[in-house]
Design an enzyme around this catalytic site. Structure first.
Site, PDB file in Angstrom:
ATOM      1  N   PHE A  41       0.856  -1.185   0.000  1.00 44.77           N
ATOM      2  CA  PHE A  41       0.000   0.000   0.000  1.00 44.77           C
ATOM      3  C   PHE A  41       0.895   1.239   0.000  1.00 44.77           C
ATOM      4  O   PHE A  41       1.960   1.240   0.635  1.00 44.77           O
ATOM      5  CB  PHE A  41      -0.907  -0.020   1.237  1.00 44.77           C
ATOM      6  N   SER A  84       1.332   3.966   1.490  1.00 47.02           N
ATOM      7  CA  SER A  84       1.848   4.580   2.714  1.00 47.02           C
ATOM      8  C   SER A  84       2.859   3.715   3.449  1.00 47.02           C
ATOM      9  O   SER A  84       3.486   4.174   4.409  1.00 47.02           O
ATOM     10  CB  SER A  84       0.689   4.907   3.669  1.00 47.02           C
ATOM     11  N   LYS A  85       3.055   2.480   3.018  1.00 47.24           N
ATOM     12  CA  LYS A  85       4.011   1.596   3.681  1.00 47.24           C
ATOM     13  C   LYS A  85       5.448   2.032   3.387  1.00 47.24           C
ATOM     14  O   LYS A  85       5.723   2.763   2.443  1.00 47.24           O
ATOM     15  CB  LYS A  85       3.806   0.151   3.226  1.00 47.24           C
ATOM     16  N   ASN A  86       6.383   1.551   4.202  1.00 44.90           N
ATOM     17  CA  ASN A  86       7.796   1.873   3.980  1.00 44.90           C
ATOM     18  C   ASN A  86       8.244   1.505   2.576  1.00 44.90           C
ATOM     19  O   ASN A  86       9.079   2.182   1.976  1.00 44.90           O
ATOM     20  CB  ASN A  86       8.677   1.139   4.991  1.00 44.90           C
ATOM     21  N   LEU A  87       7.713   0.398   2.065  1.00 36.22           N
ATOM     22  CA  LEU A  87       7.948  -0.017   0.690  1.00 36.22           C
ATOM     23  C   LEU A  87       6.590  -0.052  -0.003  1.00 36.22           C
ATOM     24  O   LEU A  87       5.879  -1.054   0.042  1.00 36.22           O
ATOM     25  CB  LEU A  87       8.624  -1.394   0.642  1.00 36.22           C
TER      26      LEU A  87
END
Length: 378
Positions: A190, A192-195
């Protein structure tokens, strides 16, 4: 000063040329579903997570759903998990027809408590215990759950372990990467995740080659070969565009994680210098590598008022999660009530996520802490 909770535009500027180049190539190829870009990402993620195999899927939610399906979990089965996490964790269990059994969390890490897990299992009668088929620990906010006792309990009973690592790619527990310890590891891309991808996406990691092959078949409606179905699977395919973008970002991930960790350390210095350590409780780094998908503070009083104050001063913040899963209306048939999981309920009332993204500046962090100090000291 404006301090967003997350600034994806700043990150994009550092990779824009690479993204435009690879997406243009995909447009020219007209090869959009699965294919070489997905194969490449699967190999890279498996290597990064230090696990044998990875299967790209359509979202982190579908990673959980696919794993449960591959494990043969369905009606009549019970799955032990946490009530303090994003809805998809228990929602996926419900969707396969199984029953989520909630277990309270550790008050410092907000992850599933092994002590409460042992107590929950011990309190079951033998008939109920026989219906338990899996444990789904969540590595919340970028820090791994206490996995050794969880894995030990699962091994004793022959239960599957599905790691919900949606917020924890690259996090470590005793030197082992998130997604490499259980039977399945579920990750979200998603944005907004770090990746993060440029849309929905996810991946499932697996140690067992047979599990890997089964996951690949279920990913495409259970068909193998095409149009021949021994199983009922789903449409869990990952787009080539998303895979290519995530592969570009993966090369930067360790640097971004290091920047998040540095920002977390700076917050600690700033909160200490402001004399707030007895009133604002900061995240605890218990495991070996916390990658800070979120930086979550605990405010014992007036959390919502503080959030409103930050918003008024143009500072982004977020409550993860205001209603624990056992109190969600859709899970009312499970029979849980307020007070059943006091630690999770306290976390829902008192936690607040602050900006922690890699591009956050020292001046922005100082502004965040000064603004919180002004509120607390008013």
């Amino acid at each position: 000063m404006n301090v967003p909770l997350l600034d994806l535009k700043a990150q994009y500027q550092t990779i824009k040329d690479q993204v435009l180049e690879v997406t243009e190539a995909i447009y020219e190829s007209q090869y959009f579903i699965l294919g070489p870009h997905v194969d490449d990402l699967e190999k890279k993620i498996a290597e990064y997570c230090r696990v044998g195999h990875a299967v790209g899927v359509s979202s982190g939610t579908d990673a959980l759903l696919l794993s449960l399906m591959a494990a043969g979990i369905g009606p009549g089965d019970r799955v032990l998990t946490t009530p303090y996490t994003f809805f998809a964790t228990a929602g996926a269990v419900w969707r396969v027809g199984a029953t989520p059994v909630f277990v309270d969390i550790d008050e410092t890490t907000y992850n599933l408590s092994p002590d409460r897990l042992q107590e929950t299992v011990a309190a079951m009668d033998e008939a109920t215990r026989q219906t338990v088929k899996a444990i789904v620990p969540v590595h919340l906010y970028g820090q791994c759950a206490d996995m050794d006792p969880i894995l030990k309990l699962a091994a004793e009973h022959g239960w599957v372990v599905i790691e919900d690592a949606a917020q924890a790619i690259g996090a470590e527990y005793h030197g082992r990467r998130a997604g490499s310890m259980g039977d399945y590891g579920c990750f979200s891309f998603f944005p907004s995740k770090n990746l993060g991808a440029f849309g929905d996406g996810g991946i499932v990691t697996a140690r067992d080659p047979a599990v890997y092959e089964h996951l690949k078949i279920l990913r495409v409606h259970g068909g193998h070969a095409k149009y021949y179905h021994h199983y009922v699977g789903g449409n869990f395919r990952l787009d080539a565009l998303q895979a290519a973008i995530v592969a570009i970002k993966l090369a930067y991930l360790d640097g971004w994680s290091a920047a998040r960790k540095a920002n977390a350390a700076r917050y600690r210095e700033l909160f200490a210098a402001a004399g707030l350590m007895d009133r604002i409780h900061l995240p605890v780094e218990k495991e070996s590598r916390h990658i800070y998908n979120q930086f979550v503070i605990r405010v014992d009083k007036r959390r919502d008022a503080l959030k409103d104050h930050l918003t008024a001063q143009s500072i982004g913040s977020e409550v993860y999660y205001p209603v624990p899963l056992h109190l969600q209306a859709c899970f009312a048939p499970l029979g849980y009530a307020a007070g059943d999981f006091p630690v999770a309920e306290a976390a829902a009332r008192s936690t607040l996520a602050l900006p922690i993204y890699p591009e956050l500046t020292e001046a922005q962090q100082a502004y965040v802490v000064d603004t919180i100090a002004a509120f607390v000291n008013a």
